[in-house]
Design a protein around this motif. Structure first.
Motif, PDB file in Angstrom:
ATOM      1  N   PHE A 192       0.616  -1.146   0.049  1.00  0.00           N
ATOM      2  CA  PHE A 192       0.035   0.248  -0.022  1.00  0.00           C
ATOM      3  C   PHE A 192       0.904   1.335   0.088  1.00  0.00           C
ATOM      4  CE2 PHE A 192      -2.243   3.363   2.413  1.00  0.00           C
ATOM      5  CZ  PHE A 192      -3.115   3.634   1.631  1.00  0.00           C
ATOM      6  N   VAL A 193       1.937   1.098   0.738  1.00  0.00           N
ATOM      7  CA  VAL A 193       2.823   2.487   0.928  1.00  0.00           C
ATOM      8  C   VAL A 193       3.694   2.690  -0.457  1.00  0.00           C
ATOM      9  CG1 VAL A 193       4.860   3.222   1.784  1.00  0.00           C
ATOM     10  CG2 VAL A 193       3.218   2.362   3.245  1.00  0.00           C
ATOM     11  N   ASP A 239      11.114   9.122   2.422  1.00  0.00           N
ATOM     12  CA  ASP A 239      11.980   8.794   3.936  1.00  0.00           C
ATOM     13  C   ASP A 239      10.752   8.118   4.866  1.00  0.00           C
ATOM     14  OD1 ASP A 239      14.262   9.495   2.432  1.00  0.00           O
ATOM     15  OD2 ASP A 239      14.437  11.508   3.452  1.00  0.00           O
ATOM     16  N   LYS A 240       9.942   8.891   5.025  1.00  0.00           N
ATOM     17  CA  LYS A 240       8.849   8.571   6.122  1.00  0.00           C
ATOM     18  C   LYS A 240       8.494   7.203   5.522  1.00  0.00           C
ATOM     19  CE  LYS A 240       8.886  12.337   8.381  1.00  0.00           C
ATOM     20  NZ  LYS A 240       9.397  12.423   9.990  1.00  0.00           N
ATOM     21  N   CYS A 241       7.908   7.015   4.286  1.00  0.00           N
ATOM     22  CA  CYS A 241       7.322   5.817   3.930  1.00  0.00           C
ATOM     23  C   CYS A 241       8.360   4.563   4.111  1.00  0.00           C
ATOM     24  CB  CYS A 241       6.991   5.886   2.643  1.00  0.00           C
ATOM     25  SG  CYS A 241       5.592   6.841   2.432  1.00  0.00           S
ATOM     26  N   LEU A 269       3.032   5.974  -2.665  1.00  0.00           N
ATOM     27  CA  LEU A 269       4.107   6.912  -3.120  1.00  0.00           C
ATOM     28  C   LEU A 269       4.357   6.987  -4.572  1.00  0.00           C
ATOM     29  CD1 LEU A 269       7.291   5.516  -1.184  1.00  0.00           C
ATOM     30  CD2 LEU A 269       6.391   7.770  -1.212  1.00  0.00           C
ATOM     31  N   GLU A 270       3.751   5.691  -5.453  1.00  0.00           N
ATOM     32  CA  GLU A 270       3.793   6.126  -6.875  1.00  0.00           C
ATOM     33  C   GLU A 270       2.721   7.251  -7.308  1.00  0.00           C
ATOM     34  OE1 GLU A 270       5.014   5.455 -10.592  1.00  0.00           O
ATOM     35  OE2 GLU A 270       5.818   4.699  -8.837  1.00  0.00           O
ATOM     36  N   ARG A 271       1.525   7.223  -6.489  1.00  0.00           N
ATOM     37  CA  ARG A 271       0.538   8.129  -6.860  1.00  0.00           C
ATOM     38  C   ARG A 271       1.047   9.525  -6.567  1.00  0.00           C
ATOM     39  NH1 ARG A 271      -5.115   5.280  -5.039  1.00  0.00           N
ATOM     40  NH2 ARG A 271      -5.346   3.842  -6.557  1.00  0.00           N
ATOM     41  N   LYS A 272       1.707   9.790  -5.468  1.00  0.00           N
ATOM     42  CA  LYS A 272       2.242  10.933  -5.003  1.00  0.00           C
ATOM     43  C   LYS A 272       3.347  11.659  -5.886  1.00  0.00           C
ATOM     44  CE  LYS A 272      -0.392  12.371  -1.668  1.00  0.00           C
ATOM     45  NZ  LYS A 272      -1.229  13.447  -1.806  1.00  0.00           N
ATOM     46  N   THR A 308       9.540  17.748  -2.489  1.00  0.00           N
ATOM     47  CA  THR A 308       8.537  17.568  -1.371  1.00  0.00           C
ATOM     48  C   THR A 308       8.361  15.954  -1.394  1.00  0.00           C
ATOM     49  OG1 THR A 308       7.051  19.251  -2.269  1.00  0.00           O
ATOM     50  CG2 THR A 308       6.038  17.842  -0.853  1.00  0.00           C
ATOM     51  N   PHE A 309       8.749  15.157  -2.383  1.00  0.00           N
ATOM     52  CA  PHE A 309       8.798  13.832  -2.484  1.00  0.00           C
ATOM     53  C   PHE A 309       9.579  13.162  -1.601  1.00  0.00           C
ATOM     54  CE2 PHE A 309       9.675   9.595  -4.400  1.00  0.00           C
ATOM     55  CZ  PHE A 309       8.657   9.111  -4.438  1.00  0.00           C
ATOM     56  N   ARG A 310      10.908  13.851  -1.677  1.00  0.00           N
ATOM     57  CA  ARG A 310      11.932  13.250  -0.634  1.00  0.00           C
ATOM     58  C   ARG A 310      11.359  12.903   0.571  1.00  0.00           C
ATOM     59  NH1 ARG A 310      15.145  17.154  -2.638  1.00  0.00           N
ATOM     60  NH2 ARG A 310      15.161  17.091  -4.669  1.00  0.00           N
ATOM     61  N   PRO A 311      10.981  13.804   1.411  1.00  0.00           N
ATOM     62  CA  PRO A 311      10.517  13.591   2.873  1.00  0.00           C
ATOM     63  C   PRO A 311       9.429  12.467   2.863  1.00  0.00           C
ATOM     64  CG  PRO A 311      10.484  15.915   2.570  1.00  0.00           C
ATOM     65  CD  PRO A 311      10.871  15.295   1.119  1.00  0.00           C
ATOM     66  N   TYR A 312       8.557  12.276   1.844  1.00  0.00           N
ATOM     67  CA  TYR A 312       7.528  11.435   1.732  1.00  0.00           C
ATOM     68  C   TYR A 312       8.253  10.100   1.533  1.00  0.00           C
ATOM     69  CZ  TYR A 312       3.375  14.376   0.939  1.00  0.00           C
ATOM     70  OH  TYR A 312       2.336  15.387   0.893  1.00  0.00           O
TER      71      TYR A 312
END
Length: 113
Positions: A82-83, A104-106, A87-90, A98-102
């Motif tokens: 699911f993660v 890292d958290k995921c 990520l692929e959608r985001k 903005t994607f880099r922190p997403y």
């Protein structure tokens, strides 16, 4: 003299108005925990003929996947799957910075599951 066709539905998601074809795309958005249903009308620039109705149906399928998302989520998917889908959608919706922190958290979330 030929009679003019009435406006209306020609095929699933294909609507004719004033001799032109439109694709109707329905989708769901979730904002603040509330589910909202929306429709979007896309002009095809095609005239109302049987051949163009088939072309418009193919165009609608492409638009539907582009607007509603590439992947469908399986009910039996694991959290890490699911993660990855999230990520692929985001990736296509936000800037790279903005994607880099997403990402890292995921990755942290995926470690635990």
């Amino acid at each position: 003299m030929a009679r003019k066709k009435k406006d209306g539905m020609r095929a699933k998601g294909i609507f004719s108005r004033n001799g032109r074809l439109y694709c109707i795309i329905s989708y769901i958005t979730i904002k603040d925990g509330e589910r909202t249903y929306a429709t979007k009308w896309e002009k095809t620039e095609l005239t109302d003929t049987p051949e163009n109705i088939r072309k418009a149906s193919k165009m609608r399928e492409i638009l539907q996947t582009r607007i509603c998302g590439i992947h469908t989520i399986d009910k039996d998917a694991s959290i890490s799957q699911f993660v990855d889908i999230f990520l692929e959608r985001k990736r296509h919706e936000i800037a790279a910075s903005t994607f880099r922190p997403y990402n890292d958290k995921c990755n942290r979330i995926k470690k635990y599951f």
